[in-house]
Design an enzyme around this catalytic site. Structure first.
Site, mmCIF file in Angstrom:
data_model
loop_
_atom_site.group_PDB
_atom_site.id
_atom_site.type_symbol
_atom_site.label_atom_id
_atom_site.label_comp_id
_atom_site.label_asym_id
_atom_site.label_seq_id
_atom_site.Cartn_x
_atom_site.Cartn_y
_atom_site.Cartn_z
ATOM 1 N N CYS A 2 -32.443 -28.136 -37.144
ATOM 2 C CA CYS A 2 -31.608 -28.475 -38.290
ATOM 3 C C CYS A 2 -32.432 -29.306 -39.273
ATOM 4 O O CYS A 2 -33.174 -30.193 -38.879
ATOM 5 C CB CYS A 2 -30.350 -29.251 -37.932
ATOM 6 S SG CYS A 2 -29.228 -28.361 -36.864
ATOM 7 N N ARG A 27 -36.918 -25.522 -39.717
ATOM 8 C CA ARG A 27 -36.266 -26.306 -38.664
ATOM 9 C C ARG A 27 -35.013 -25.634 -38.113
ATOM 10 O O ARG A 27 -34.435 -26.080 -37.122
ATOM 11 C CB ARG A 27 -35.884 -27.688 -39.198
ATOM 12 C CG ARG A 27 -37.056 -28.505 -39.673
ATOM 13 C CD ARG A 27 -36.585 -29.810 -40.264
ATOM 14 N NE ARG A 27 -35.987 -30.651 -39.252
ATOM 15 C CZ ARG A 27 -36.647 -31.538 -38.519
ATOM 16 N NH1 ARG A 27 -37.942 -31.698 -38.702
ATOM 17 N NH2 ARG A 27 -36.024 -32.259 -37.627
ATOM 18 N N TRP A 73 -29.615 -24.971 -36.979
ATOM 19 C CA TRP A 73 -29.976 -24.269 -35.744
ATOM 20 C C TRP A 73 -28.840 -24.580 -34.775
ATOM 21 O O TRP A 73 -28.679 -25.719 -34.344
ATOM 22 C CB TRP A 73 -31.311 -24.790 -35.201
ATOM 23 C CG TRP A 73 -31.816 -24.028 -34.023
ATOM 24 C CD1 TRP A 73 -32.582 -22.906 -34.024
ATOM 25 C CD2 TRP A 73 -31.608 -24.362 -32.643
ATOM 26 N NE1 TRP A 73 -32.848 -22.509 -32.744
ATOM 27 C CE2 TRP A 73 -32.262 -23.379 -31.873
ATOM 28 C CE3 TRP A 73 -30.915 -25.370 -31.976
ATOM 29 C CZ2 TRP A 73 -32.266 -23.388 -30.469
ATOM 30 C CZ3 TRP A 73 -30.911 -25.388 -30.587
ATOM 31 C CH2 TRP A 73 -31.581 -24.401 -29.858
ATOM 32 N N ASN A 99 -28.040 -33.820 -37.886
ATOM 33 C CA ASN A 99 -29.085 -33.179 -37.072
ATOM 34 C C ASN A 99 -29.087 -33.893 -35.732
ATOM 35 O O ASN A 99 -29.235 -35.111 -35.684
ATOM 36 C CB ASN A 99 -30.436 -33.341 -37.783
ATOM 37 C CG ASN A 99 -31.603 -32.914 -36.915
ATOM 38 O OD1 ASN A 99 -31.447 -32.107 -36.009
ATOM 39 N ND2 ASN A 99 -32.780 -33.457 -37.176
ATOM 40 N N GLY A 100 -28.910 -33.137 -34.648
ATOM 41 C CA GLY A 100 -28.890 -33.756 -33.315
ATOM 42 C C GLY A 100 -27.685 -33.285 -32.533
ATOM 43 O O GLY A 100 -27.057 -32.275 -32.880
ATOM 44 N N GLU A 484 -50.734 -18.794 -23.777
ATOM 45 C CA GLU A 484 -50.458 -19.040 -25.197
ATOM 46 C C GLU A 484 -50.384 -17.719 -25.979
ATOM 47 O O GLU A 484 -49.520 -17.547 -26.846
ATOM 48 C CB GLU A 484 -51.534 -19.971 -25.776
ATOM 49 C CG GLU A 484 -51.456 -20.246 -27.254
ATOM 50 C CD GLU A 484 -50.153 -20.894 -27.726
ATOM 51 O OE1 GLU A 484 -49.320 -21.276 -26.898
ATOM 52 O OE2 GLU A 484 -49.964 -20.958 -28.951
ATOM 53 N N LYS A 488 -47.123 -16.497 -28.055
ATOM 54 C CA LYS A 488 -47.170 -16.136 -29.482
ATOM 55 C C LYS A 488 -46.543 -14.761 -29.687
ATOM 56 O O LYS A 488 -45.760 -14.559 -30.599
ATOM 57 C CB LYS A 488 -48.618 -16.087 -30.004
ATOM 58 C CG LYS A 488 -49.308 -17.394 -30.252
ATOM 59 C CD LYS A 488 -48.811 -18.216 -31.410
ATOM 60 C CE LYS A 488 -47.672 -19.082 -31.026
ATOM 61 N NZ LYS A 488 -47.911 -20.318 -30.378
ATOM 62 N N GLU A 491 -42.692 -14.705 -29.156
ATOM 63 C CA GLU A 491 -41.980 -15.463 -30.191
ATOM 64 C C GLU A 491 -41.766 -14.671 -31.474
ATOM 65 O O GLU A 491 -40.696 -14.737 -32.056
ATOM 66 C CB GLU A 491 -42.812 -16.693 -30.607
ATOM 67 C CG GLU A 491 -42.577 -17.929 -29.824
ATOM 68 C CD GLU A 491 -43.335 -19.103 -30.431
ATOM 69 O OE1 GLU A 491 -42.703 -20.073 -30.788
ATOM 70 O OE2 GLU A 491 -44.590 -19.027 -30.543
ATOM 71 N N HIS A 507 -50.884 -10.553 -6.871
ATOM 72 C CA HIS A 507 -49.830 -11.033 -5.979
ATOM 73 C C HIS A 507 -48.445 -10.676 -6.504
ATOM 74 O O HIS A 507 -47.463 -11.298 -6.101
ATOM 75 C CB HIS A 507 -49.956 -12.551 -5.781
ATOM 76 C CG HIS A 507 -51.260 -12.945 -5.158
ATOM 77 N ND1 HIS A 507 -51.528 -12.743 -3.822
ATOM 78 C CD2 HIS A 507 -52.381 -13.479 -5.689
ATOM 79 C CE1 HIS A 507 -52.757 -13.160 -3.556
ATOM 80 N NE2 HIS A 507 -53.304 -13.601 -4.687
ATOM 81 N N LYS A 606 -38.525 -24.902 -35.531
ATOM 82 C CA LYS A 606 -39.847 -25.506 -35.412
ATOM 83 C C LYS A 606 -39.825 -26.767 -34.572
ATOM 84 O O LYS A 606 -40.703 -27.007 -33.756
ATOM 85 C CB LYS A 606 -40.363 -25.818 -36.821
ATOM 86 C CG LYS A 606 -41.747 -26.425 -36.860
ATOM 87 C CD LYS A 606 -42.773 -25.375 -36.510
ATOM 88 C CE LYS A 606 -44.180 -25.916 -36.484
ATOM 89 N NZ LYS A 606 -45.060 -25.010 -35.727
HETATM 90 O O1 M6R Z 1 -43.571 -30.036 -31.717
HETATM 91 P P1 M6R Z 1 -43.982 -29.766 -30.299
HETATM 92 O O2 M6R Z 1 -45.407 -29.467 -30.147
HETATM 93 O O3 M6R Z 1 -43.541 -30.854 -29.359
HETATM 94 O O4 M6R Z 1 -43.159 -28.469 -29.915
HETATM 95 C C1 M6R Z 1 -43.206 -27.926 -28.628
HETATM 96 C C2 M6R Z 1 -42.700 -26.516 -28.617
HETATM 97 O O5 M6R Z 1 -41.366 -26.472 -29.042
HETATM 98 C C3 M6R Z 1 -43.533 -25.602 -29.510
HETATM 99 O O6 M6R Z 1 -44.876 -25.616 -29.158
HETATM 100 C C4 M6R Z 1 -43.012 -24.155 -29.422
HETATM 101 O O7 M6R Z 1 -43.251 -23.631 -28.162
HETATM 102 C C5 M6R Z 1 -43.665 -23.321 -30.518
HETATM 103 N N1 M6R Z 1 -42.667 -22.511 -31.159
HETATM 104 C C6 M6R Z 1 -44.728 -22.441 -30.019
HETATM 105 O O8 M6R Z 1 -45.270 -21.614 -30.989
#
Ligand code: M6R
Length: 611
Positions: A2, A27, A73, A99-100, A484, A488, A491, A507, A606
């Site tokens: 948010c 956000r 969000w 927000n929260g 990672e 990516k 996502e 395994h 984000k």
């Molecule tokens: O702001 P942060 O690094 O603490 O965020 C952690 C995760 O939410 C963040 O890395 C998330 O996995 C990303 N969308 C990855 O691309």
């Protein structure tokens, strides 16, 4: 999670708030709304992105010198017009953005229902604004006083901003656990979740602290604590430029941020690495150098991509410093009553510095006597402030929801920390120390060379974009890179992708392999090279399609793989900074080729400020 924006001053508030919402859309983007005061309070909200709200409002009279706006969000209640913010009090005179999460909202709601309140949404936010209204009416007090009383009962994390139809010259805001920045202009104030909506108007900002209430007028900012004592606002200078938060000619923020990496890595090293003179300085952790050196154990807590950086750091720090390292999902660490205490050092890794899971993990470890170091990107963020000490990653604002440049900056900074501790502890030879400093110095150039592979990676993306699943495999330092790469891809392309240690594949996951399955091997030349060559053979023997990231000049893997991306040679300790680049590009191109909004992938936000 948010975004909130508010304005009070001489300008027309609507364009300021609308533009701010567009900047904060990373956000959360499932709905958006705005409230203004113009001959009464008017609230407009719409499911969908901010552009949809803008279309809806085109042609209306939006003239006002005060406005609040929100991009959501969803937590409580599905994304729809009704659940969008701002929410209003029962009498329709107060409007609030939030927000929260209000954790005890169900109990508060029941109390309010018993008193006859009627709700039109499923949100915790509407409950809170009704609760504030109820207190104001029953105590015959001001909104400011009602907020103070209400927040003493509220459990959870919040930033709230309220406009009151009867006081159109004042905004009331409060925070606990979620970020709030106030921009101080000449006869105007800007409130936002981060500085990006503010930077083009003023560089002077106040970061509101937990449990503070702000009473904001055009030409006055009053901060009070929860017991009504005045606090002195601490005005800081923003050091970001507008260009850092704009696309600058790129189609997407994600691509811009991938291509910024030679510079951002350089910025992470700037003032810290002096390879020529064999020097490494980390001012932020200087006072804790002994604590680190003598730590019984280092526990890295993080989420998502930052957790992957932590995994690479585990390999680095154990190798360099001979200190045991554990890497924990922050959300799991906090709630399993971990054995942690004096002698342990926690390193919290976070791009945003606002991730709720990481924050609560830090808080609980701090209470148990551990020392907390933060490795954060956002200066002044909650995680940075909760840490005893730390090192910023200096990657600049990261807007694309998929983290890219923040990851490589985290790797670099964690490597610097490992090297610093190792050199003080005497667990590294001078020769190896110097070699790694030289390697780090060369990284920006090697990353720049890797980015030249963009077109080649795009071709690979085109070839495999219709695959249903992907497997990513790596060993040693490249295992977290495989994780990672898979994160990516899922996502932003919504393709199911799994990362695995290459040896572990036999395994179980090997059962997935057939001629339809692309398997991405991160197989640069390192101590595991021969082993991973065998793993590639195992996939080929089962007709899997192999895409291999290899070191330039590799003579063996290109003869086995279906597609090969050659990256510059680097020491295995720093190689992840390079080998992740083609994986970022692969995910980006597949996402774009499939027609998705890669900067704002579905369901994501984000900054994840809810647990
Ligand atoms: O702001 P942060 O690094 O603490 O965020 C952690 C995760 O939410 C963040 O890395 C998330 O996995 C990303 N969308 C990855 O691309």
């Amino acid at each position: 999670m948010c975004g909130i924006v508010a304005y009070i001053g001489q300008r027309n508030a609507y364009p300021v708030v609308l533009k701010g919402l567009k900047r904060l859309e990373y956000r959360g983007y499932d709905s958006a709304g705005i409230a203004i005061i113009n001959h009464g309070l008017h609230v407009y909200k719409k499911k969908g992105k901010v552009a949809g709200l803008e279309d809806y409002l085109t042609g209306r009279n939006m003239e006002s010198h005060i406005a609040i706006g929100h991009t959501r969000w969803a937590t409580h209640g599905e994304p729809c017009d009704r659940n969008s913010h701002p929410h209003t009090s029962g009498d329709g005179k107060l409007a609030m953005i939030h927000n929260g999460i209000i954790e005890n909202y169900a109990q508060l709601k029941q109390e309010l229902l018993n008193k006859g309140h009627v709700f039109s949404s499923d949100t915790d936010t509407e409950v809170l604004i009704h609760f504030i209204e109820e207190i104001r009416n029953s105590n015959q007090c001001s909104v400011e006083e009602a907020v103070r009383i209400a927040l003493k009962r509220v459990v959870g994390a919040y930033v709230i901003v309220i406009v009151d139809e009867d006081n159109p010259d004042t905004l009331i805001a409060a925070r606990k656990g979620s970020p709030l920045v106030i921009g101080v202009g000449k006869g105007e104030h800007f409130l936002a979740s981060d500085a990006s909506p503010i930077v083009e108007y003023t560089k002077e900002v106040v970061y509101v602290n937990d449990y503070e209430i702000a009473i904001v007028k055009a030409d006055e900012l009053i901060l009070k604590n929860i017991t009504n004592e005045r606090q002195t606002p601490y005005i800081q200078k923003l050091d970001i430029e507008l260009t850092a938060i704009e696309k600058g000619g790129y189609d997407h923020f994600m691509l811009k941020e991938i291509f910024e990496q030679p510079q951002t890595i350089f910025d992470s090293l700037r003032g810290r690495l002096d390879a020529k003179n064999g020097q490494l300085t980390l001012g932020g952790i200087r006072e804790y150098a002994d604590v680190l050196k003598n730590a019984n154990r280092i526990i890295i807590v993080a989420c998502g991509t930052s957790w992957h950086a932590g995994l690479v750091a585990e390999y680095m720090i154990e190798e360099l410093c001979r200190i045991p390292v554990e890497v924990e999902y922050a959300s799991e660490f906090r709630y399993r009553n971990p054995v942690v205490g004096p002698g342990d050092v926690i390193i919290a890794v976070s791009q945003s510095g606002e991730t709720a899971d990481t924050l609560v993990a830090m808080e609980s470890a701090k209470q148990k006597g551990a020392i907390i170091l933060g490795v954060c990107n956002v200066v002044g963020s909650s995680i940075a402030r909760l840490s005893h000490a730390g090192a910023y990653t200096h990657a600049g604002p990261e807007i694309g929801v998929a983290s890219t440049k923040a990851f490589t900056a985290q790797l670099v900074v964690l490597c610097l920390i490992g090297l610093k501790v190792a050199s003080e502890k005497g667990t590294i030879t001078q020769q190896r120390f110097q070699h790694l400093l030289d390697e780090l110095q060369d990284i920006p150039e090697k990353v720049a060379a890797t980015l030249q592979l963009n077109d080649a990676v795009k071709q690979v993306a085109d070839k495999y974009k219709d695959a249903r699943d992907f497997l990513y495999l790596g060993r040693g330092y490249n295992f977290p890179v495989a994780l990672e790469g898979a994160l990516k891809l899922k996502e932003i392309s919504y393709i199911h992708a799994e990362g695995y240690p290459a040896a572990e594949m036999k395994h179980g996951p090997i059962a997935l392999v057939d001629e339809q399955l692309p398997v991405v091997f991160v197989a640069t030349r390192d101590s595991f090279y021969e082993k991973i060559v065998s793993n590639i053979q195992e996939i080929k023997a089962r007709k899997g399609k192999v895409i291999a990231i290899v070191t330039e000049g590799d003579q063996i893997i290109p003869g086995m793989a279906d597609d090969v991306i050659e990256v510059p040679e680097a020491d295995e300790l720093v190689a992840p900074v390079i080998s992740v680049i083609p994986l970022q590009l692969l995910a980006y191109h597949i996402g774009v080729l499939k027609g998705y909004d890669v900067d704002k992938p579905r369901n994501l936000a984000k900054s994840v400020t809810v647990e």
